[in-house]
Scaffold this motif. Structure first.
Motif, PDB file in Angstrom:
ATOM      1  N   ALA A  78       0.833  -1.207   0.000  1.00  0.00           N
ATOM      2  CA  ALA A  78       0.000   0.000   0.000  1.00  0.00           C
ATOM      3  C   ALA A  78       0.871   1.262   0.000  1.00  0.00           C
ATOM      4  N   ASP A  79       1.933   1.255   0.787  1.00  0.00           N
ATOM      5  CA  ASP A  79       2.834   2.409   0.824  1.00  0.00           C
ATOM      6  C   ASP A  79       3.531   2.597  -0.522  1.00  0.00           C
ATOM      7  N   CYS A  80       4.031   1.508  -1.087  1.00  0.00           N
ATOM      8  CA  CYS A  80       4.731   1.601  -2.375  1.00  0.00           C
ATOM      9  C   CYS A  80       3.800   2.071  -3.494  1.00  0.00           C
ATOM     10  N   ASN A  81       2.530   1.718  -3.393  1.00  0.00           N
ATOM     11  CA  ASN A  81       1.560   2.137  -4.418  1.00  0.00           C
ATOM     12  C   ASN A  81       1.355   3.643  -4.464  1.00  0.00           C
ATOM     13  N   GLN A  82       1.794   4.359  -3.448  1.00  0.00           N
ATOM     14  CA  GLN A  82       1.658   5.813  -3.425  1.00  0.00           C
ATOM     15  C   GLN A  82       2.642   6.492  -4.380  1.00  0.00           C
ATOM     16  N   PHE A  83       3.646   5.733  -4.822  1.00  0.00           N
ATOM     17  CA  PHE A  83       4.687   6.286  -5.689  1.00  0.00           C
ATOM     18  C   PHE A  83       4.634   5.607  -7.047  1.00  0.00           C
ATOM     19  N   LYS A  84       4.999   6.325  -8.068  1.00  0.00           N
ATOM     20  CA  LYS A  84       4.833   5.846  -9.450  1.00  0.00           C
ATOM     21  C   LYS A  84       6.105   5.275 -10.053  1.00  0.00           C
ATOM     22  N   ASP A  85       7.185   5.237  -9.290  1.00  0.00           N
ATOM     23  CA  ASP A  85       8.447   4.731  -9.814  1.00  0.00           C
ATOM     24  C   ASP A  85       8.341   3.240 -10.125  1.00  0.00           C
ATOM     25  N   GLU A  86       9.119   2.793 -11.100  1.00  0.00           N
ATOM     26  CA  GLU A  86       9.110   1.380 -11.487  1.00  0.00           C
ATOM     27  C   GLU A  86       9.542   0.486 -10.327  1.00  0.00           C
ATOM     28  N   HIS A  87      10.542   0.933  -9.567  1.00  0.00           N
ATOM     29  CA  HIS A  87      11.004   0.109  -8.442  1.00  0.00           C
ATOM     30  C   HIS A  87       9.921  -0.030  -7.374  1.00  0.00           C
ATOM     31  N   CYS A  88       9.090   0.991  -7.213  1.00  0.00           N
ATOM     32  CA  CYS A  88       7.987   0.914  -6.247  1.00  0.00           C
ATOM     33  C   CYS A  88       6.888  -0.032  -6.735  1.00  0.00           C
ATOM     34  N   LYS A  89       6.604   0.031  -8.039  1.00  0.00           N
ATOM     35  CA  LYS A  89       5.585  -0.860  -8.612  1.00  0.00           C
ATOM     36  C   LYS A  89       6.020  -2.319  -8.491  1.00  0.00           C
ATOM     37  N   LYS A  90       7.291  -2.586  -8.820  1.00  0.00           N
ATOM     38  CA  LYS A  90       7.825  -3.951  -8.724  1.00  0.00           C
ATOM     39  C   LYS A  90       7.759  -4.439  -7.275  1.00  0.00           C
ATOM     40  N   CYS A  91       8.140  -3.581  -6.358  1.00  0.00           N
ATOM     41  CA  CYS A  91       8.141  -3.954  -4.947  1.00  0.00           C
ATOM     42  C   CYS A  91       6.723  -4.242  -4.463  1.00  0.00           C
ATOM     43  N   ALA A  92       5.785  -3.381  -4.807  1.00  0.00           N
ATOM     44  CA  ALA A  92       4.393  -3.589  -4.391  1.00  0.00           C
ATOM     45  C   ALA A  92       3.872  -4.919  -4.920  1.00  0.00           C
ATOM     46  N   ASP A  93       4.223  -5.247  -6.154  1.00  0.00           N
ATOM     47  CA  ASP A  93       3.799  -6.514  -6.756  1.00  0.00           C
ATOM     48  C   ASP A  93       4.380  -7.702  -5.994  1.00  0.00           C
ATOM     49  N   GLU A  94       5.668  -7.658  -5.672  1.00  0.00           N
ATOM     50  CA  GLU A  94       6.299  -8.748  -4.918  1.00  0.00           C
ATOM     51  C   GLU A  94       5.718  -8.838  -3.506  1.00  0.00           C
ATOM     52  N   CYS A  95       5.418  -7.696  -2.916  1.00  0.00           N
ATOM     53  CA  CYS A  95       4.810  -7.691  -1.576  1.00  0.00           C
ATOM     54  C   CYS A  95       3.444  -8.375  -1.591  1.00  0.00           C
ATOM     55  N   ARG A  96       2.646  -8.084  -2.601  1.00  0.00           N
ATOM     56  CA  ARG A  96       1.321  -8.716  -2.701  1.00  0.00           C
ATOM     57  C   ARG A  96       1.448 -10.226  -2.900  1.00  0.00           C
ATOM     58  N   LYS A  97       2.383 -10.649  -3.749  1.00  0.00           N
ATOM     59  CA  LYS A  97       2.593 -12.086  -3.978  1.00  0.00           C
ATOM     60  C   LYS A  97       3.043 -12.771  -2.693  1.00  0.00           C
ATOM     61  N   CYS A  98       3.945 -12.145  -1.973  1.00  0.00           N
ATOM     62  CA  CYS A  98       4.442 -12.714  -0.727  1.00  0.00           C
ATOM     63  C   CYS A  98       3.326 -12.793   0.310  1.00  0.00           C
ATOM     64  N   ALA A  99       2.536 -11.743   0.410  1.00  0.00           N
ATOM     65  CA  ALA A  99       1.417 -11.742   1.355  1.00  0.00           C
ATOM     66  C   ALA A  99       0.462 -12.890   1.054  1.00  0.00           C
ATOM     67  N   ASP A 100       0.174 -13.116  -0.219  1.00  0.00           N
ATOM     68  CA  ASP A 100      -0.720 -14.216  -0.606  1.00  0.00           C
ATOM     69  C   ASP A 100      -0.147 -15.570  -0.201  1.00  0.00           C
ATOM     70  N   GLU A 101       1.142 -15.786  -0.474  1.00  0.00           N
ATOM     71  CA  GLU A 101       1.774 -17.059  -0.116  1.00  0.00           C
ATOM     72  C   GLU A 101       1.843 -17.236   1.403  1.00  0.00           C
ATOM     73  N   CYS A 102       2.139 -16.154   2.106  1.00  0.00           N
ATOM     74  CA  CYS A 102       2.212 -16.243   3.569  1.00  0.00           C
ATOM     75  C   CYS A 102       0.840 -16.520   4.184  1.00  0.00           C
ATOM     76  N   ARG A 103      -0.201 -15.933   3.609  1.00  0.00           N
ATOM     77  CA  ARG A 103      -1.558 -16.218   4.111  1.00  0.00           C
ATOM     78  C   ARG A 103      -1.903 -17.702   3.923  1.00  0.00           C
ATOM     79  N   LYS A 104      -1.489 -18.274   2.787  1.00  0.00           N
ATOM     80  CA  LYS A 104      -1.712 -19.692   2.546  1.00  0.00           C
ATOM     81  C   LYS A 104      -0.994 -20.529   3.619  1.00  0.00           C
ATOM     82  N   MET A 105       0.228 -20.160   3.935  1.00  0.00           N
ATOM     83  CA  MET A 105       0.998 -20.906   4.934  1.00  0.00           C
ATOM     84  C   MET A 105       0.408 -20.751   6.330  1.00  0.00           C
TER      85      MET A 105
END
Length: 113
Positions: free
Chosen positions: A84-111
């Motif tokens: 959510a914090d990274c989504n506030q910024f439009k930089d490519e590195h922020c977008k990539k990070c937000a995407d990886e954070c969401r994927k990790c959150a999904d996998e961690c919720r499964k675990m």
């Protein structure tokens, strides 16, 4: 379940945690070089927390700790907040990070379930 089988079951989440940790570290480093670094202070702190909890979750999962589910639960919460914090910024590195954070959150919720 044998230790080998437990490791295989955990591997998808371990990989997601490691990718997220790396993305957070890279994003944090890039954010420190941005001209609006003062506007990113909270996000930078969140990136640091997220990288740390992802590294810890990966370690707990790798050793099949009895506390892995609890660590994964808090990891998912922190990853969601970091995305959510990274989504506030439009930089490519922020977008990539937000995407990886969401994927990790999904996998961690499964675990954690």
């Amino acid at each position: 379940m044998s230790v080998v089988n437990a490791m295989n079951v955990n591997q998808t989440c371990i990989d997601a945690c490691n990718r997220c940790m790396q993305a957070c570290e890279e994003c944090l480093h890039a954010c420190l070089k941005e001209s609006d670094v003062q506007a990113r202070v909270h996000c930078i702190q969140m990136l640091h927390d997220c990288a740390d909890i992802c590294a810890s979750a990966s370690q707990y999962l790798a050793r099949n700790s009895m506390y892995a589910k609890e660590i994964c639960s808090i990891c998912a919460t922190i990853c969601d907040a970091c995305a959510a914090d990274c989504n506030q910024f439009k930089d490519e590195h922020c977008k990539k990070c937000a995407d990886e954070c969401r994927k990790c959150a999904d996998e961690c919720r499964k675990m954690a379930s």
